[in-house]
Write an enzyme that holds these catalytic residues in place. Structure first.
Site, short mmCIF file in Angstrom:
data_model
loop_
_atom_site.label_atom_id
_atom_site.label_comp_id
_atom_site.label_asym_id
_atom_site.label_seq_id
_atom_site.Cartn_x
_atom_site.Cartn_y
_atom_site.Cartn_z
CE LYS A 196 -1.81 -2.20 3.35
NZ LYS A 196 -2.55 -3.02 4.35
CG ASP A 231 -6.12 -6.94 7.61
OD1 ASP A 231 -6.65 -5.99 7.04
OD2 ASP A 231 -5.35 -7.73 7.04
#
Ligand SMILES: Nc1ncnc2c1ncn2[C@@H]1O[C@H](COP(=O)(O)OP(=O)(O)O)[C@@H](O)[C@H]1O
Ligand SMILES: O=P(O)(O)OC[C@H]1O[C@@H](O)[C@H](O)[C@@H](O)[C@@H]1O
Length: 493
Positions: A196, A231
């Site tokens: 990211k 996550d």
């Protein structure tokens, strides 16, 4: 104004997207009168982004093949297929006070939960969320972990009320880390690479639990990390706490990833690690998938200019950090060669990431006659006014990129289900199968979510897709990490 019923030949062949505002013939009228040079750009974009059923089937098949290759041997595939060391999922009997830290691609959260066992389940939960300062995403490792530890220390100081630490116990936390980590145990793992928008120096190759422990030490905070999880893994654990049929978890937020419950005997590369449950969770890191993706010149240019060129191509095609940027690049091209905004090219539009995925999502929610919300977002991003023709053209571009993203994400999910089905010899599709979804993109972009679900149903067909439940498990990664901290607590046994 007469409404065109039969669009002129120039438009007959070009697929009008199916988002609400393009259903009426009025759009045909408008698009016909849009800047003529912009139309071929849209037509080419829609052709290059097309995701017909055969293409989606190929993506699903390739995902299953890459999963197997990644399980056979480390480095066997673009997909890292990381062992999570989560061999036991929460049972509902967990009790006590547990914390969770959740570092995502955009937000950082601290959370505490008081668990009351099977009867009371979650007695209380509270959390705080902060946006991660941009400078920390490209600072030093110590700065990032000090930021995390100091936020946690401040949050612990506010502990009270229903949150009670039993005597003789120290505080324990789950650590959700939304980046590719090679787990070395349930509570240790080496950062493989940043993804990211992160490029923090000095962290790749380090054990991030050690980094966090050192930072907590600098804060004088006595807290033990008892579970380090991705996550997706935390989301699966959190969803499973309420529904035993959850077998897959998918994040579509700033980035994207998926994990699923795998049988230990289906993991040839598993050396020595034993799981008495016979099952474990695999973090696929599917953002790195790249087989057969319908990429455009805009994708390639964005990738070349990204901080991780050549990497995370699936993520760059379907996840929240990138969808808006792809649309921006198309609009710049339309301005340059399609005189979309008249003679000049809006200066502000040329700034990378000036158009975010929340912006394109908001534009697609505008069902007003003259699209004034679209107009104001365009004005905010470009600094120029736009007429209705331009606004409808822009929404068509947004829908094209969102549709490709949603449908490819759906194909990825089917790929995982297919792999599980092939291994289980018919068990998977024979019964209710829940896919837990989370992430701000999935949660806040209705058309994207619809395209994703439609693609799953289209690929699986009515019979098989009737067993598959795709449900939103909001913020499961926070409670999930706390639950896994409880499951792996040193005080529980
Ligand atoms: N209204 C929205 N419409 C579409 N996408 C959104 C919207 N709001 C946020 N997003 C996307 O969700 C991402 C944040 O996802 P989230 O799961 O909340 O955090 P993180 O990625 O840090 O885990 C943002 O980067 C953005 O791409
Ligand atoms: O929650 P976020 O920030 O959108 O992250 C989703 C995924 O983003 C990817 O970039 C990471 O490699 C994954 O580990 C992570 O799960």
């Amino acid at each position: 104004m007469s409404i065109a019923v039969n669009p002129p030949p120039s438009l007959r062949s070009f697929p009008i997207s199916r988002s609400p505002i393009t259903r009426s013939p009025r759009v045909t009228m408008v698009l016909r009168s849009s800047p003529p040079a912009a139309l071929p750009i849209l037509t080419k974009l829609q052709n290059d982004c097309a995701t017909p059923l055969p293409l989606l089937r190929n993506i699903a098949d390739a995902m299953a093949v890459e999963m197997r290759a990644g399980l056979a041997v480390d480095g066997g595939s673009d997909l890292k297929m990381i062992l999570s060391y989560v061999d036991f999922l929460p049972t509902g009997n967990e009790r006590g006070l547990f914390y969770a830290l959740d570092l995502g691609g955009t937000n950082f959260r601290v959370l505490r939960t008081q668990l009351g066992g099977r009867d009371e389940r979650v007695i209380a939960t509270e959390f705080e969320q902060v946006s991660i300062p941009q400078d920390l995403m490209c600072g030093t490792s110590e700065e990032l972990f000090d930021f995390i530890a100091s936020a946690l220390a401040k949050f612990v100081k506010k502990e009270g009320g229903k949150f009670i630490l039993p005597n003789g116990r120290s505080r324990e936390t789950g650590f959700t880390f939304s980046f590719p980590v090679k787990q070395t145990s349930i509570d240790s793992g080496i950062l493989i690479k940043w993804t990211k928008g992160f490029s923090v120096s000095g962290t790749p190759g380090k054990d991030i639990v050690v980094c966090l422990n050192e930072a907590m030490g600098r804060q004088g905070l006595d807290m033990r990390v008892s579970a380090l999880v991705n996550d997706t893994v935390a989301t699966l654990a959190g969803a499973r706490y309420w529904d035993n049929d959850v077998m897959v978890a998918v994040i579509l937020g700033t980035g994207t990833n998926a994990c699923y419950v795998e049988s230990v005997e289906a993991i040839p590369k598993l050396q020595g690690h034993k799981s008495s449950s016979g099952k474990t969770i695999i973090n696929t890191e599917w953002g790195a998938f790249s087989n057969g993706l319908p990429l455009t010149e805009y994708d390639r240019e964005m990738d070349a200019e990204s901080i991780n060129p050549g990497e995370q191509l699936f993520e760059k095609t379907i996840s929240g950090m990138y969808l808006g940027e792809i649309v921006r690049r198309v609009l710049v091209r339309m301005a340059e060669t399609g005189s979309l905004f008249g003679k000049h090219i809006p200066e502000k539009l040329q700034t990378p990431f000036a158009l975010g995925t929340p912006n394109i999502s908001s534009m697609q929610q505008d069902t007003s006659e003259d699209l004034e919300a679209v107009g104001s977002i365009l004005y905010e991003v470009t600094g120029v006014d736009s007429n209705l023709d331009v606004r409808k053209m822009v929404v068509e571009v947004c829908d094209t990129i969102a549709k490709r993203g949603g449908r490819l994400a759906g194909a990825g999910i089917v790929g995982i289900l297919q792999k599980m089905e092939q291994d289980s010899k018919g068990v998977v599709f024979g019964k209710r199968m829940v896919v837990a979804m989370d992430g701000g993109l999935y949660e806040h972009y209705p058309q994207y979510k619809r395209y994703l679900k439609e693609a799953v149903a289209e690929i699986l067909g009515p019979e098989l897709s009737s067993h598959v439940v795709i449900e939103h498990s909001k913020d499961g990664s926070g409670i999930g990490a706390a639950l896994l901290a409880a499951t792996n607590s040193i005080f529980e046994h």
